[in-house]
Design a protein around this motif. Structure first.
Motif, mmCIF file in Angstrom:
data_model
loop_
_atom_site.group_PDB
_atom_site.id
_atom_site.type_symbol
_atom_site.label_atom_id
_atom_site.label_comp_id
_atom_site.label_asym_id
_atom_site.label_seq_id
_atom_site.Cartn_x
_atom_site.Cartn_y
_atom_site.Cartn_z
ATOM 1 N N VAL A 1 6.847 -0.208 1.837
ATOM 2 C CA VAL A 1 5.903 0.836 2.224
ATOM 3 C C VAL A 1 6.286 1.350 3.605
ATOM 4 N N THR A 2 6.455 2.660 3.717
ATOM 5 C CA THR A 2 6.700 3.312 5.001
ATOM 6 C C THR A 2 5.439 4.073 5.387
ATOM 7 N N THR A 3 4.930 3.803 6.585
ATOM 8 C CA THR A 3 3.666 4.368 7.043
ATOM 9 C C THR A 3 3.883 5.185 8.301
ATOM 10 N N GLU A 4 3.256 6.362 8.330
ATOM 11 C CA GLU A 4 3.311 7.210 9.526
ATOM 12 C C GLU A 4 1.895 7.591 9.922
ATOM 13 N N ASP A 5 1.562 7.386 11.189
ATOM 14 C CA ASP A 5 0.218 7.696 11.681
ATOM 15 C C ASP A 5 0.018 9.206 11.737
ATOM 16 N N MET A 6 -1.113 9.660 11.180
ATOM 17 C CA MET A 6 -1.463 11.080 11.188
ATOM 18 C C MET A 6 -2.854 11.237 11.788
ATOM 19 N N ALA A 7 -3.233 12.473 12.091
ATOM 20 C CA ALA A 7 -4.557 12.713 12.674
ATOM 21 C C ALA A 7 -5.669 12.294 11.721
ATOM 22 N N TRP A 8 -5.436 12.428 10.400
ATOM 23 C CA TRP A 8 -6.465 12.140 9.408
ATOM 24 C C TRP A 8 -6.385 10.721 8.844
ATOM 25 N N GLY A 9 -5.349 9.949 9.209
ATOM 26 C CA GLY A 9 -5.178 8.604 8.667
ATOM 27 C C GLY A 9 -3.722 8.202 8.644
ATOM 28 N N SER A 10 -3.192 7.829 7.473
ATOM 29 C CA SER A 10 -1.802 7.385 7.343
ATOM 30 C C SER A 10 -1.123 8.103 6.185
ATOM 31 N N LEU A 11 0.084 8.601 6.454
ATOM 32 C CA LEU A 11 0.939 9.149 5.405
ATOM 33 C C LEU A 11 1.827 8.015 4.906
ATOM 34 N N LEU A 12 1.845 7.772 3.599
ATOM 35 C CA LEU A 12 2.547 6.618 3.028
ATOM 36 C C LEU A 12 3.633 7.055 2.058
ATOM 37 N N GLU A 13 4.696 6.258 2.009
ATOM 38 C CA GLU A 13 5.696 6.386 0.955
ATOM 39 C C GLU A 13 5.998 4.990 0.431
ATOM 40 N N LEU A 14 5.856 4.800 -0.857
ATOM 41 C CA LEU A 14 6.107 3.515 -1.504
ATOM 42 C C LEU A 14 7.393 3.592 -2.303
ATOM 43 N N ARG A 15 8.269 2.588 -2.128
ATOM 44 C CA ARG A 15 9.429 2.399 -2.991
ATOM 45 C C ARG A 15 9.233 1.059 -3.686
ATOM 46 N N VAL A 16 9.360 1.046 -5.012
ATOM 47 C CA VAL A 16 9.051 -0.167 -5.760
ATOM 48 C C VAL A 16 10.038 -0.341 -6.903
ATOM 49 N N LYS A 17 10.444 -1.600 -7.132
ATOM 50 C CA LYS A 17 11.296 -1.965 -8.266
ATOM 51 C C LYS A 17 10.557 -3.005 -9.101
ATOM 52 N N ASP A 18 10.347 -2.691 -10.377
ATOM 53 C CA ASP A 18 9.563 -3.545 -11.264
ATOM 54 C C ASP A 18 10.151 -3.433 -12.666
ATOM 55 N N GLY A 19 10.816 -4.480 -13.132
ATOM 56 C CA GLY A 19 11.465 -4.456 -14.437
ATOM 57 C C GLY A 19 10.604 -4.974 -15.566
ATOM 58 N N ALA A 20 9.304 -5.185 -15.313
ATOM 59 C CA ALA A 20 8.443 -5.801 -16.324
ATOM 60 C C ALA A 20 7.597 -4.786 -17.077
ATOM 61 N N GLY A 21 7.943 -3.485 -17.019
ATOM 62 C CA GLY A 21 7.161 -2.453 -17.687
ATOM 63 C C GLY A 21 7.280 -2.526 -19.206
#
Length: 218
Positions: free
Chosen positions: A135-155
């Motif tokens: 998870v990459t988080t950036e502080d913003m005036a309204w809260g946090s801007l997030l970007e998630l990178r995920v690897k999951d082979g159990a789908g």
């Protein structure tokens, strides 16, 4: 309900205007429809902005009023147009990036600066589930801007990212669908009303509540 009508419910589901029974039936559909899962994910930031706007402005309409079908269709069209351009920029960025894999026997954690000022990343691998997330988080005036990178082979399964505040409050900030037996990394945008210093941890969970991996900022 016919399949086509289920597809049209994606906007109403993302905006939270379906009743409980319809939302439950749509989540069953979401498990089998990657197209709808992607659209729900793309609707996330817009839905959160509407929620923040609603909480910060006085009500000018009846509290039981709901968005009509035309509004939902217009939002779907606008989100699709915006994200086609966003995906092109993302592909260019990924082509220029180098990914380093870290392997340890138990849970692996990593915190680092990544990108712009105030942007911080944390990564973890859960030994039991085998799920890796960053998870990459950036502080913003309204809260946090997030970007998630995920690897999951159990789908296949539907998943969500939950932000847990230092006060114990929880907020689901984005959701997505994991394809069948596909361990390639997925990148999912999101946003939280909490600021980074208010966040105690991030949790990746399946739609039925199974805990998959926890990420704790340093």
């Amino acid at each position: 309900m016919r399949s086509l009508e289920r597809h049209r419910d994606v906007g109403a589901y993302a905006l939270g205007v379906l009743d409980e029974a319809e939302a439950f039936r749509f989540e069953d559909h979401l498990m089998e429809c990657p197209q709808c899962a992607l659209q729900v994910t793309e609707f996330g930031p817009a839905a959160r902005q509407l929620m923040l706007y609603r909480s910060s402005t006085p009500r000018l309409v009846h509290p039981l009023a709901k968005p009509g079908p035309r509004m939902l269709d217009q939002l779907l069209s606008q989100v699709a147009t915006r994200n086609r351009a966003g995906r092109r920029r993302l592909l260019l960025a990924l082509a220029a990036s180098v990914v380093f894999a870290v392997s340890v026997p138990a849970v692996a954690l990593l915190a680092r600066d990544d990108g712009g000022p105030g942007s911080v990343s944390v990564a973890a691998t859960d030994e039991r589930s085998g799920v890796w997330a960053e998870v990459t988080t950036e502080d913003m005036a309204w809260g946090s801007l997030l970007e998630l990178r995920v690897k999951d082979g159990a789908g296949p399964r539907a998943c969500r990212l939950v932000v847990v505040g230092r006060d114990g409050s929880e907020e689901t900030v984005t959701s997505w669908s994991v394809p069948r037996h596909d361990a390639r990394p997925n990148t999912v945008p999101g946003g939280s009303a909490m600021h980074p210093e208010e966040i105690a941890r991030y949790e990746v969970r399946s739609a039925d509540g199974e805990h998959l991996v926890t990420l704790e900022p340093s």
